[in-house]
Design an enzyme around this catalytic site. Structure first.
Site, PDB file in Angstrom:
ATOM      1  CD  GLU A 293      -2.455   2.375  -3.434  1.00 47.78           C
ATOM      2  OE1 GLU A 293      -3.479   3.080  -3.565  1.00 47.78           O
ATOM      3  OE2 GLU A 293      -1.808   2.353  -2.386  1.00 47.78           O
TER       4      GLU A 293
ATOM      5  CG  ASP B 272      -1.825   1.173   1.343  1.00 44.94           C
ATOM      6  OD1 ASP B 272      -2.685   1.296   0.448  1.00 44.94           O
ATOM      7  OD2 ASP B 272      -1.685   1.978   2.285  1.00 44.94           O
TER       8      ASP B 272
END
Length: 788
Positions: A510, A457
């Site tokens: 990401e 993330d």
């Protein structure tokens, strides 16, 4: 040490006359502990050790804890309690010292000898036994109304070896969770739990928990050299016990902290760590043996993103294991991606603000329960990707923030430590122990829980020193640039370590910028001079943003935005991409996927179906968030999850929501059986435009080719009209084409405008090709054709 006889009278100085004269019988010299073994009432007198009968040399010392050590132990600032407490050879024999606050008496038990220790006050007990060496012994501790026989925690050698300490000091302990944290073990023949924690700035550390009535005074830990590791083996402590570390900060204040490497936690909002030992027996040997047979970028990879607590609210890991694998398998997805599973205090963060990096959230069950879920998914042929959040952590005072009284896991520079968007703290990626904590954590989930991939993330927030910061709020790196060199090195180390240790695992970034080389190997340098970050895949945020922007326009305006659908092919092979329609796109007022589409309800669903057909045909892997597979109209909420009732036949959803669900199932089935759609995802030779510039027609047509050159033709028609006899150029070596998927099919809720017959090319050149076919293009639909 006292005997069971009544003490002799003392003078005003507090000494007996015999003591003052330097005389007296051996049993009367209390300071040297020369007493016979105490007799237990109601039992025969135990034999007196021969050593006790001998005279103690005059050089014998007092066994009592000296004032300095006593003060440090009382205030939790002693760095080496084992050097003071326990049993130690001294002139005159063996000194026994125990620190047992609230105890009324402490007795040493060794062989046939029972000897009471002298009460020195403040919970300290001591005595000197004239033994030649330290024996095996136990302690009998008497409290008001209770007597406990126990091992002495301070008679044990350290549980961490030199290799562990060396690797920790170097920041290279790739299985750090096996060294630090709490582990049920047998040490020197005794069962208990060993505790170890990194707290280099602490003046002292004590372990406390349910086994000590949450009073850690009697359990100070020892510091193991310069590593900053504190360690203690506590006999008799087993699975399920709650614990924390009581840390004395540099300023003398104390803080109670959860274990950063706890493998199990209490259910939030409770914050204690839990002693854990795994008993799960894996049944996924076949999956694990073959998962690395084909590189991920050359294999089908269709991902169903799930927020476990809300997929079916109220289900535990084990109940989810009964339902989730069956549903995902029926829908044809190859993998599930679990939003963060690691423990987090605030459910509204969806798991993206982690406090327990090594513990699956207790909201749904135990770590073994989570292993059971992963096991069942593997046995159903489904891979498991897990969201991993190494960018930041929350400021909760019982967790990582200023863990030992000073910045430890976070950067010492407040400007570098504070995350400007989320009110959290960023990790200090330049500190080797912090990098070790995170790299080992990535390995931990893959090795201990058989996770098949980590979706990392917020990578962009790690890579840039000026991320969400204004001028003056950040300091350039040593080269004057904005790149966070420490974060780059960390990500490279993490990826290299995971790929080396865990064959078949994939890491997914990401990363929302155009950072060069996200999925390039770490040893290959690009134009920027940096080596690649080493990820296996990267989320294509540009494709997601552009394509959704295009689809949100009314079809009459789409001709002016045609490039938003074609631009992705300019850079499609710069990285190994995943096309993500994730939870982030269907929350916070962004509306659900179907609700982003223009027009009435029929048109919205038609647009959605056409978009999904385009997405599954486009180069790159696919990811779809739960609820979007059946056109949920409302935004996702973690409070109640997907609106499953929309699929209830009694609701009349056959043509509405169930039709979209059936399309997604068929897309996955066609996708998995068509190598052209995944085998050459990262090879430009696997894609050819037929028509990429038909903006006025709202048409996109392209070929996908497998390793042998066998094609699939995808045609996306994003206007709300039927186009008859629409001509498209095709390869001349395909004698006939057959429609294999049409998103306008009646079974999906469409108008059933199809091409049911085999379509044969005509020798008329078109689109720069020697042959062409004529198709009927349904309104707002995607059509797939393959050689007949």
């Amino acid at each position: 040490m006292t005997s069971k006889k009544s003490a002799p009278s003392k003078n005003k100085s507090g000494k007996t006359k015999a003591e003052k004269a330097g005389k007296g019988k051996p049993e009367e010299k209390r300071t040297t502990g020369r007493a016979p073994a105490a007799q237990v009432p109601g039992q025969p007198a135990p034999p007196v050790l021969e050593a006790v009968q001998k005279a103690v040399p005059e050089a014998a010392v007092s066994p009592a804890v000296d004032a300095g050590d006593r003060e440090r132990l009382l205030h939790g600032t002693h760095h080496d309690p084992h050097a003071v407490l326990g049993a130690h050879p001294v002139p005159g024999g063996v000194a026994f010292r125990a620190f047992r606050p609230y105890a009324r008496a402490v007795t040493v038990l060794t062989g046939d000898l029972r000897a009471d220790l002298h009460d020195d006050g403040d919970g300290f007990f001591s005595g000197l036994l004239p033994l030649a060496g330290v024996p095996a012994y136990r302690l009998l501790v008497t409290y008001d109304g209770a007597v406990h026989e126990t091992e002495d925690a301070y008679r044990f050698l350290p549980t961490l070896g030199e290799l562990d300490l060396h690797l920790i000091g170097e920041g290279r302990h790739e299985q750090l969770w096996q060294a630090l944290g709490a582990h049920v073990t047998t040490h020197q023949g005794v069962t208990g739990t060993r505790f170890a924690v990194w707290a280099p700035n602490a003046r002292g550390v004590r372990v406390t928990g349910s086994f000590s009535f949450w009073d850690g005074t009697a359990l100070p830990m020892r510091s193991l050299g310069s590593t900053g590791i504190w360690e203690l083996f506590v006999p008799g402590v087993g699975e399920g016990e709650l614990y924390k570390f009581e840390i004395t900060r540099p300023d003398g204040s104390r803080t109670l902290r959860a274990d950063p490497l706890a493998r199990r936690t209490e259910t939030p909002p409770a914050t204690s760590s839990v002693v854990h030992a795994s008993h799960h027996e894996w049944g996924d040997e076949e999956w694990m043996a073959r998962r690395g047979d084909t590189p991920v970028h050359e294999a089908p990879f269709s991902v169903y993103e799930v927020h476990l607590p809300s997929w079916r609210p109220g289900l535990t890991y084990r109940r989810l294991a009964e339902q989730l694998p069956a549903y995902v398998r029926e829908m044809g997805f190859t993998h599930v991606e679990l939003m963060p599973v690691a423990e987090h205090p605030f459910g509204g963060s969806w798991g993206y603000q982690v406090t327990g990096f090594y513990a699956p959230t207790a909201r749904l069950g135990t770590p073994d329960d989570f292993k059971y879920l992963v096991d069942r998914l593997h046995q159903a042929g489904i891979g498991v990707i897990m969201d991993w959040v190494p960018a930041h952590f929350p400021r909760d005072e019982w967790a990582l923030a200023e863990f030992d009284g000073r910045p430890l896991y976070e950067h010492h520079d407040p400007l570098r430590a504070a995350h400007p968007d989320w009110g959290t703290l960023e990790f200090d990626f330049g500190r080797r122990e912090v990098r070790n904590f995170l790299v080992a954590n990535a390995v931990y989930w893959c090795e201990e829980f058989h996770i098949d991939g980590l979706r990392v993330d917020a990578v962009a927030s790690m890579l840039y020193l000026d991320y969400s910061r204004e001028p003056g709020q950040w300091t350039p790196n040593e080269h004057g640039g904005r790149e966070n060199l420490d974060a780059v090195a960390f990500l490279q180390e993490m990826n290299a370590t995971v790929y080396r240790r865990c064959p078949g695992v994939v890491t997914v970034a990401e990363e929302s910028t155009a950072w060069d080389g996200v999925t390039r190997p770490t040893h290959h340098k690009g134009p920027s001079g940096f080596g690649g970050l080493g990820f296996g895949l990267k989320w294509n945020m540009g494709w997601m943003h552009d394509s959704l922007q295009y689809m949100s326009h009314d079809p009459v305006h789409r001709a002016y935005h045609h490039g938003e659908m074609t631009f992705s092919m300019v850079y499609a092979y710069s990285e190994n991409y995943v096309l993500p329609i994730s939870h982030d796109e269907v929350v916070h007022g962004k509306r659900s996927l179907v609700s982003k589409m223009p027009g009435d309800w029929w048109q919205q669903r038609a647009n959605l179906r056409a978009y999904l057909g385009f997405m599954w045909a486009h180069p790159g892997k696919q990811l779809l968030f739960m609820g979007q597979e059946f056109a949920q109209g409302a935004e996702w909420s973690e409070a109640h999850g997907p609106d499953w009732w929309l699929l209830d036949p009694s609701y009349g959803a056959e043509a509405d929501h169930r039709g979209v669900r059936d399309l997604v199932r068929d897309l996955n089935a066609r996708y998995r059986s068509t190598p052209a759609l995944w085998q050459r995802d990262t090879d430009p030779a696997g894609f050819q435009w037929i028509s990429g510039d038909a903006a006025d027609d709202n048409v996109l047509a392209f070929l996908r080719l497998d390793a042998e050159g066998s094609p699939l033709l995808a045609v996306c028609h994003l206007a709300p009209v039927v186009r008859h006899d629409y001509r498209l150029g095709v390869p001349e070596d395909v004698p006939a084409w057959l429609e294999v998927l049409n998103t306008d099919a009646g079974g999906y809720g469409g108008g059933d405008v199809t091409n049911p017959d085999v379509v044969k090319p005509e020798p008329q050149p078109w689109h720069g090709r020697p042959a062409s076919i004529r198709l009927t293009l349904p309104p707002l639909a995607t059509v797939w054709l393959r050689p007949a």
